[in-house]
Write a protein that holds these residues in place. Structure first.
Motif, PDB file in Angstrom:
ATOM      1  N   GLY A 109      -0.537  -6.563  13.708  1.00 40.23           N
ATOM      2  CA  GLY A 109      -1.598  -7.548  13.448  1.00 40.23           C
ATOM      3  C   GLY A 109      -2.474  -7.128  12.272  1.00 40.23           C
ATOM      4  N   VAL A 110      -2.800  -5.825  12.200  1.00 38.46           N
ATOM      5  CA  VAL A 110      -3.646  -5.303  11.111  1.00 38.46           C
ATOM      6  C   VAL A 110      -2.929  -5.506   9.768  1.00 38.46           C
ATOM      7  CG1 VAL A 110      -4.604  -3.177  10.102  1.00 38.46           C
ATOM      8  CG2 VAL A 110      -4.863  -3.618  12.550  1.00 38.46           C
ATOM      9  N   LEU A 111      -1.619  -5.223   9.757  1.00 40.59           N
ATOM     10  CA  LEU A 111      -0.852  -5.391   8.514  1.00 40.59           C
ATOM     11  C   LEU A 111      -0.790  -6.859   8.126  1.00 40.59           C
ATOM     12  CD1 LEU A 111       2.148  -2.920   9.011  1.00 40.59           C
ATOM     13  CD2 LEU A 111       0.043  -2.586   7.723  1.00 40.59           C
ATOM     14  N   GLN A 112      -0.520  -7.721   9.140  1.00 42.73           N
ATOM     15  CA  GLN A 112      -0.420  -9.155   8.840  1.00 42.73           C
ATOM     16  C   GLN A 112      -1.744  -9.705   8.307  1.00 42.73           C
ATOM     17  OE1 GLN A 112       1.160 -10.694  12.486  1.00 42.73           O
ATOM     18  NE2 GLN A 112       3.222 -10.010  11.964  1.00 42.73           N
ATOM     19  N   ALA A 113      -2.845  -9.128   8.749  1.00 39.21           N
ATOM     20  CA  ALA A 113      -4.166  -9.585   8.280  1.00 39.21           C
ATOM     21  C   ALA A 113      -4.499  -8.991   6.909  1.00 39.21           C
ATOM     22  CB  ALA A 113      -5.234  -9.205   9.296  1.00 39.21           C
ATOM     23  N   GLY A 114      -3.572  -8.201   6.334  1.00 43.82           N
ATOM     24  CA  GLY A 114      -3.778  -7.633   4.992  1.00 43.82           C
ATOM     25  C   GLY A 114      -4.831  -6.536   4.973  1.00 43.82           C
ATOM     26  N   GLN A 115      -5.089  -5.898   6.125  1.00 42.11           N
ATOM     27  CA  GLN A 115      -6.137  -4.880   6.166  1.00 42.11           C
ATOM     28  C   GLN A 115      -5.611  -3.449   6.029  1.00 42.11           C
ATOM     29  OE1 GLN A 115      -9.571  -5.759   6.068  1.00 42.11           O
ATOM     30  NE2 GLN A 115      -8.425  -7.594   5.534  1.00 42.11           N
ATOM     31  N   ASP A 116      -4.296  -3.300   5.792  1.00 47.34           N
ATOM     32  CA  ASP A 116      -3.736  -1.978   5.475  1.00 47.34           C
ATOM     33  C   ASP A 116      -2.372  -2.187   4.832  1.00 47.34           C
ATOM     34  OD1 ASP A 116      -3.588   0.709   5.165  1.00 47.34           O
ATOM     35  OD2 ASP A 116      -3.666   1.219   7.295  1.00 47.34           O
ATOM     36  N   THR A 117      -1.830  -1.093   4.307  1.00 51.74           N
ATOM     37  CA  THR A 117      -0.532  -1.186   3.647  1.00 51.74           C
ATOM     38  C   THR A 117       0.559  -0.663   4.590  1.00 51.74           C
ATOM     39  OG1 THR A 117       0.825  -0.151   1.958  1.00 51.74           O
ATOM     40  CG2 THR A 117      -1.223   0.961   2.485  1.00 51.74           C
ATOM     41  N   PRO A 118       1.749  -1.311   4.585  1.00 54.72           N
ATOM     42  CA  PRO A 118       2.832  -0.822   5.424  1.00 54.72           C
ATOM     43  C   PRO A 118       3.547   0.371   4.800  1.00 54.72           C
ATOM     44  CG  PRO A 118       3.495  -2.836   4.294  1.00 54.72           C
ATOM     45  CD  PRO A 118       2.074  -2.568   3.902  1.00 54.72           C
ATOM     46  N   ALA A 119       3.142   0.794   3.589  1.00 53.36           N
ATOM     47  CA  ALA A 119       3.822   1.908   2.922  1.00 53.36           C
ATOM     48  C   ALA A 119       3.771   3.149   3.806  1.00 53.36           C
ATOM     49  CB  ALA A 119       3.144   2.190   1.590  1.00 53.36           C
ATOM     50  N   PRO A 120       4.833   4.002   3.728  1.00 48.43           N
ATOM     51  CA  PRO A 120       4.827   5.221   4.524  1.00 48.43           C
ATOM     52  C   PRO A 120       3.581   6.034   4.211  1.00 48.43           C
ATOM     53  CG  PRO A 120       6.905   4.978   3.313  1.00 48.43           C
ATOM     54  CD  PRO A 120       5.994   3.880   2.855  1.00 48.43           C
ATOM     55  N   ASP A 121       3.106   6.798   5.201  1.00 44.88           N
ATOM     56  CA  ASP A 121       1.937   7.646   4.978  1.00 44.88           C
ATOM     57  C   ASP A 121       0.713   6.811   4.612  1.00 44.88           C
ATOM     58  OD1 ASP A 121       1.528  10.219   5.429  1.00 44.88           O
ATOM     59  OD2 ASP A 121       2.047  10.951   3.431  1.00 44.88           O
ATOM     60  N   PHE A 122       0.642   5.602   5.145  1.00 45.60           N
ATOM     61  CA  PHE A 122      -0.474   4.702   4.881  1.00 45.60           C
ATOM     62  C   PHE A 122      -0.691   4.477   3.390  1.00 45.60           C
ATOM     63  CE2 PHE A 122      -1.330   6.762   8.929  1.00 45.60           C
ATOM     64  CZ  PHE A 122      -1.375   5.660   9.754  1.00 45.60           C
ATOM     65  N   GLY A 123       0.408   4.563   2.608  1.00 47.72           N
ATOM     66  CA  GLY A 123       0.289   4.295   1.176  1.00 47.72           C
ATOM     67  C   GLY A 123      -0.506   5.353   0.448  1.00 47.72           C
ATOM     68  N   ARG A 124      -0.709   6.499   1.113  1.00 50.30           N
ATOM     69  CA  ARG A 124      -1.576   7.508   0.502  1.00 50.30           C
ATOM     70  C   ARG A 124      -1.068   7.921  -0.873  1.00 50.30           C
ATOM     71  NH1 ARG A 124      -1.208  10.981   4.118  1.00 50.30           N
ATOM     72  NH2 ARG A 124      -3.018  10.593   5.388  1.00 50.30           N
ATOM     73  N   HIS A 125       0.281   7.992  -1.003  1.00 55.28           N
ATOM     74  CA  HIS A 125       0.827   8.444  -2.290  1.00 55.28           C
ATOM     75  C   HIS A 125       0.631   7.415  -3.382  1.00 55.28           C
ATOM     76  CE1 HIS A 125       2.028  11.990  -0.390  1.00 55.28           C
ATOM     77  NE2 HIS A 125       2.815  11.374   0.464  1.00 55.28           N
ATOM     78  N   ALA A 126       0.363   6.163  -2.961  1.00 54.96           N
ATOM     79  CA  ALA A 126       0.105   5.143  -3.980  1.00 54.96           C
ATOM     80  C   ALA A 126      -1.353   5.212  -4.418  1.00 54.96           C
ATOM     81  CB  ALA A 126       0.414   3.765  -3.418  1.00 54.96           C
ATOM     82  N   GLY A 127      -2.098   6.183  -3.886  1.00 56.04           N
ATOM     83  CA  GLY A 127      -3.481   6.382  -4.315  1.00 56.04           C
ATOM     84  C   GLY A 127      -4.475   5.476  -3.622  1.00 56.04           C
TER      85      GLY A 127
END
Ligand code: NAP
Length: 316
Positions: free
Chosen positions: A292-310
């Motif tokens: 639900g959080v991802l669908q609401a656009g409130q976080d990234t589904p990237a591995p490691d919470f997208g941490r490597h994407a900065g």
């Protein structure tokens, strides 16, 4: 690509009282779109004021909050919640009639209680809270995209002029936020479970790990798996800000903590009695919330919470 500049500033003169992570991010977001004709500010220390001038976060730095607030059309308190009442008392007499006075504090009932009495007639007082942050603090921590796609909650008190609420809503939308309105009490209850309790748990997990006798500190750090690592990030948040949050949202946090303890006891029993079905059901339900959080656009589904994407944005 940066969003287009506005044709006219929404406010001629904006005063930032407190220029840390949130104040500096607001400045970057305002500069990005040309939201303010002029940005002035005040922070407690000479050092922060000098940094804010050097980074062009503000056009003029004032040594007192009252001087910064005078003549501003929009005054934003961006200091820790516990400091806002005193700041409101100090600036009250100098805020001009017709101006909007708002804040960004993580607790809203206490802001209404502590600031409300100092707001002079004719000034529109509209408390607010951007649900966006990182564990960094200070004037160098801010960035223009912090509020993009994040919610900003406004908690106007009864009788607030609708046109003033609309102006502040337009301000936050121009800064990249989605805006919603609710009562201060409801805000504090919602944030107690979505933000305050998770921070308390993170502080406690990290603290418990630090005091283990049979596992050394260096092992905790060296072998820190995803879960613990994420807790350490949350627990690195500013101690002053979080002390003030818990001191000022006491009732709601204690209420949520009570419920949390009951649920934890249930989990404890399930583990003790080898009740795999209960554990599996609970973990499956929790997974659905994450979706639900991802669908609401409130976080990234990237591995490691997208941490490597900065992207270290969180929803404080
Ligand atoms: P921060 O980075 O620590 O900055 C706080 C700023 O307030 C600094 O400029 C500090 O000045 C100033 N300040 C502190 N006490 C003051 C006082 N008595 N008088 C005048 N200025 C004072 O904090 P922040 O993260 O931006 O947080 C600011 C507010 O935003 C807090 O109310 C917090 O609850 C809320 N908030 C934070 C987050 C988050 O994730 N961090 C998210 C949403 C909302 P000096 O540097 O000179 O001491």
């Amino acid at each position: 690509m940066s969003p287009a500049k506005l044709q006219h500033p929404l406010f001629e003169r904006v005063a930032l009282i407190g220029i840390g992570l949130i104040g500096s991010s607001l400045s970057h977001a305002m500069r990005r779109r040309g939201i303010a004709g002029q940005i002035v500010g005040h922070a407690r220390t000479t050092e922060t004021r000098a940094t804010a001038l050097r980074l062009k976060l503000i056009d003029i730095a004032y040594t007192t909050a009252a001087e910064a607030a005078a003549d501003a059309d929009l005054v934003i308190l961006c200091a820790p919640v516990g400091a806002c009442g005193e700041l409101a008392r100090e600036i009250g007499p100098s805020v001009k009639p017709g101006a909007i006075l708002t804040d960004v504090g993580s607790v809203k009932g206490a802001i209404v209680r502590d600031c409300g009495p100092h707001v002079p007639p004719g000034v529109h007082f509209i408390p607010g809270h951007p649900i966006a942050g990182t564990e960094q603090s200070g004037p160098e921590a801010g960035f223009a995209t912090l509020f993009d796609g994040r919610w900003c909650l406004l908690t106007p008190v009864e009788g607030t002029e609708p046109s003033a609420i609309e102006r502040l809503k337009a301000f936050w939308e121009a800064c990249g936020s989605n805006v919603d309105l609710m009562t201060p009490e409801h805000h504090d209850m919602v944030l107690a479970i979505t933000s305050h309790l998770p921070h308390l748990i993170a502080y406690n997990v990290v603290n418990t790990a630090a005091h283990l006798e049979r596992v050394t500190d260096s092992e905790v750090i060296k072998f820190s798996a995803g879960g613990f690592r994420d807790f350490t990030r949350i627990a690195a948040s500013d101690p002053t800000m979080w002390r003030d949050v818990f001191l000022n949202n006491r009732e709601a946090v204690l209420e949520m903590l009570g419920r949390f303890s009951e649920d934890l006891t249930m989990l404890q029993r399930a583990i003790r009695f080898g009740d795999g079905d209960t554990l599996f059901k609970l973990f499956t339900d929790a997974r659905a919330i994450r979706r639900g959080v991802l669908q609401a656009g409130q976080d990234t589904p990237a591995p490691d919470f997208g941490r490597h994407a900065g992207d270290s944005k969180t929803g404080e």
